[in-house]
Write an enzyme that holds these catalytic residues in place. Structure first.
Site, PDB file in Angstrom:
ATOM      1  N   GLN A  33     -20.664   1.563   0.451  1.00 37.03           N
ATOM      2  CA  GLN A  33     -19.526   1.851  -0.410  1.00 37.03           C
ATOM      3  C   GLN A  33     -18.225   1.659   0.367  1.00 37.03           C
ATOM      4  O   GLN A  33     -18.226   1.530   1.591  1.00 37.03           O
ATOM      5  CB  GLN A  33     -19.598   3.279  -0.936  1.00 37.03           C
ATOM      6  CG  GLN A  33     -19.694   4.328   0.160  1.00 37.03           C
ATOM      7  CD  GLN A  33     -20.318   5.612  -0.323  1.00 37.03           C
ATOM      8  OE1 GLN A  33     -20.347   5.914  -1.505  1.00 37.03           O
ATOM      9  NE2 GLN A  33     -20.829   6.398   0.605  1.00 37.03           N
ATOM     10  N   HIS A  64     -16.921  22.510  -6.112  1.00 39.09           N
ATOM     11  CA  HIS A  64     -18.030  22.902  -5.241  1.00 39.09           C
ATOM     12  C   HIS A  64     -18.572  24.290  -5.564  1.00 39.09           C
ATOM     13  O   HIS A  64     -19.787  24.514  -5.494  1.00 39.09           O
ATOM     14  CB  HIS A  64     -17.600  22.786  -3.779  1.00 39.09           C
ATOM     15  CG  HIS A  64     -17.384  21.377  -3.339  1.00 39.09           C
ATOM     16  ND1 HIS A  64     -16.140  20.843  -3.110  1.00 39.09           N
ATOM     17  CD2 HIS A  64     -18.264  20.362  -3.130  1.00 39.09           C
ATOM     18  CE1 HIS A  64     -16.260  19.571  -2.758  1.00 39.09           C
ATOM     19  NE2 HIS A  64     -17.537  19.257  -2.767  1.00 39.09           N
ATOM     20  N   GLU A  88     -18.672  15.498   2.157  1.00 40.33           N
ATOM     21  CA  GLU A  88     -17.513  16.223   2.689  1.00 40.33           C
ATOM     22  C   GLU A  88     -17.908  17.479   3.458  1.00 40.33           C
ATOM     23  O   GLU A  88     -17.141  17.988   4.266  1.00 40.33           O
ATOM     24  CB  GLU A  88     -16.558  16.647   1.563  1.00 40.33           C
ATOM     25  CG  GLU A  88     -16.083  15.539   0.661  1.00 40.33           C
ATOM     26  CD  GLU A  88     -16.803  15.556  -0.672  1.00 40.33           C
ATOM     27  OE1 GLU A  88     -16.142  15.420  -1.707  1.00 40.33           O
ATOM     28  OE2 GLU A  88     -18.045  15.719  -0.659  1.00 40.33           O
ATOM     29  N   ASP A 158     -25.450  16.475  -5.175  1.00 40.34           N
ATOM     30  CA  ASP A 158     -24.005  16.245  -5.172  1.00 40.34           C
ATOM     31  C   ASP A 158     -23.739  14.792  -4.812  1.00 40.34           C
ATOM     32  O   ASP A 158     -23.256  14.477  -3.728  1.00 40.34           O
ATOM     33  CB  ASP A 158     -23.338  17.202  -4.176  1.00 40.34           C
ATOM     34  CG  ASP A 158     -21.828  17.070  -4.159  1.00 40.34           C
ATOM     35  OD1 ASP A 158     -21.272  16.473  -5.102  1.00 40.34           O
ATOM     36  OD2 ASP A 158     -21.204  17.554  -3.192  1.00 40.34           O
ATOM     37  N   PRO A 167     -25.896   2.729  -4.951  1.00 37.23           N
ATOM     38  CA  PRO A 167     -27.045   3.437  -4.369  1.00 37.23           C
ATOM     39  C   PRO A 167     -27.423   4.701  -5.130  1.00 37.23           C
ATOM     40  O   PRO A 167     -28.590   5.110  -5.105  1.00 37.23           O
ATOM     41  CB  PRO A 167     -26.563   3.772  -2.950  1.00 37.23           C
ATOM     42  CG  PRO A 167     -25.515   2.774  -2.643  1.00 37.23           C
ATOM     43  CD  PRO A 167     -24.828   2.509  -3.956  1.00 37.23           C
TER      44      PRO A 167
END
EC number: 2.5.1.16
Length: 300
Positions: A33, A64, A88, A158, A167
């Site tokens: 990516q 989150h 992250e 996530d 992907p």
């Protein structure tokens, strides 16, 4: 004249959201990516993958906390958790707030994003990568799920959106959810794109998971940087987060969470599962299923 550049994020082929960029911090094209780390004029530091904002320093806590806590608070004493994606480190951060957690395995396909996070997104991960309970695996999530012999109390998914030929796309299919169910004791949660911009995608993901698990609930919340509602699907054969009361959630937060929550509490929990009628009707009527042969994709 405004002295900035613009990030244009396409929500559909005929609609976009523009963000003013004041600074480019890092940029790299990885084998998987395009990763971009920027400062946005309104939302501050932000991670962008393949043209899609993943999170910003201003409101990442909303996404989150909504992703992690409804499921983990609904199950009894979660100890061993698997995270798929979450580069992250903020999802990992939220999982580690649960006092009963003994170990968390985080699987992400792209080491560049992990390096971005470790170097630039300290406000997100807050040292979670270095927690002795954390284990980081660089691998394709589907491959890991199929090959692992481990069992987990819950799986937190996530991932980036199911962009066509990306992907992540095959990780929104019935076959994938069946594999995840095999290794999960209590259930799963997945981000499920935006009901505001891709309601059909959201409803197909929801319906696909309904064909794998017995108890499935959809939750939504508004994320300002995404410029719309964001959807989540929680699934289990044992528990349903949507059935918990405001008081039950507040009590469990008090008993089981170590650290503060900025977004999620009992009242927010009720709001997340109070889905507007028009969205509920779409979810109830949806009959399409995402499969490896015909995988779901976001419109842009």
């Amino acid at each position: 004249m405004y002295e900035w550049h613009w990030h244009i994020e396409w929500q559909t082929p005929y609609e976009f959201h523009g963000h003013a960029i004041t600074k480019v911090i890092a940029e790299e094209k990885t084998p998987y990516q395009r990763a971009l780390l920027v400062e946005l004029a309104r939302f501050g530091k932000a991670l962008i993958l393949d043209g899609k904002i993943q999170s910003t320093i201003t409101d990442e806590f909303i996404y989150h906390e909504a992703l992690v806590h409804p499921l983990l608070l609904s199950i009894n004493n979660p100890e061993k958790i698997l995270i798929l994606g979450g580069g992250e480190g903020a999802t990992l951060r939220e999982v580690l707030k649960h006092k009963t957690i003994k170990n968390v395995t985080m699987v992400d396909i792209d080491p560049v994003v992990i390096d971005f996070a470790k170097k630039y997104l300290q406000e997100w991960h807050q040292g979670a990568f270095d927690n002795p309970k954390s284990k980081l695996v660089i691998e394709d999530g589907y491959k890991f799920i199929k090959e692992t012999k481990e069992k987990f109390d819950a799986v937190v998914i996530d991932l980036t959106d199911p962009i066509k030929d990306s992907p992540s796309q095959m990780l929104y299919t019935k076959e994938f959810y069946e594999e995840v169910k095999r290794i999960s004791k209590w259930g799963i949660v997945t981000q499920a794109t935006s009901p505001s911009f891709s309601l059909e995608t959201f409803s197909i993901i929801y319906n696909t998971i309904k064909h794998v698990f017995k108890k499935v609930s959809a939750g939504i919340t508004y994320v300002p940087a995404f410029d719309g509602l964001w959807g989540f699907v929680y699934a289990s054969d044992e528990v349903n987060p949507a059935e918990f009361s405001k008081e039950e959630i507040n009590n469990r937060i008090k008993e089981r969470i170590d650290g503060s929550l900025r977004f999620y509490d009992g009242e927010t929990h009720i709001t997340m599962f109070s889905i507007p009628k028009h969205i509920r009707e779409v979810l109830e009527k949806e009959n399409k299923i995402s499969t490896r042969e015909n995988p779901v994709a976001v419109p842009a």
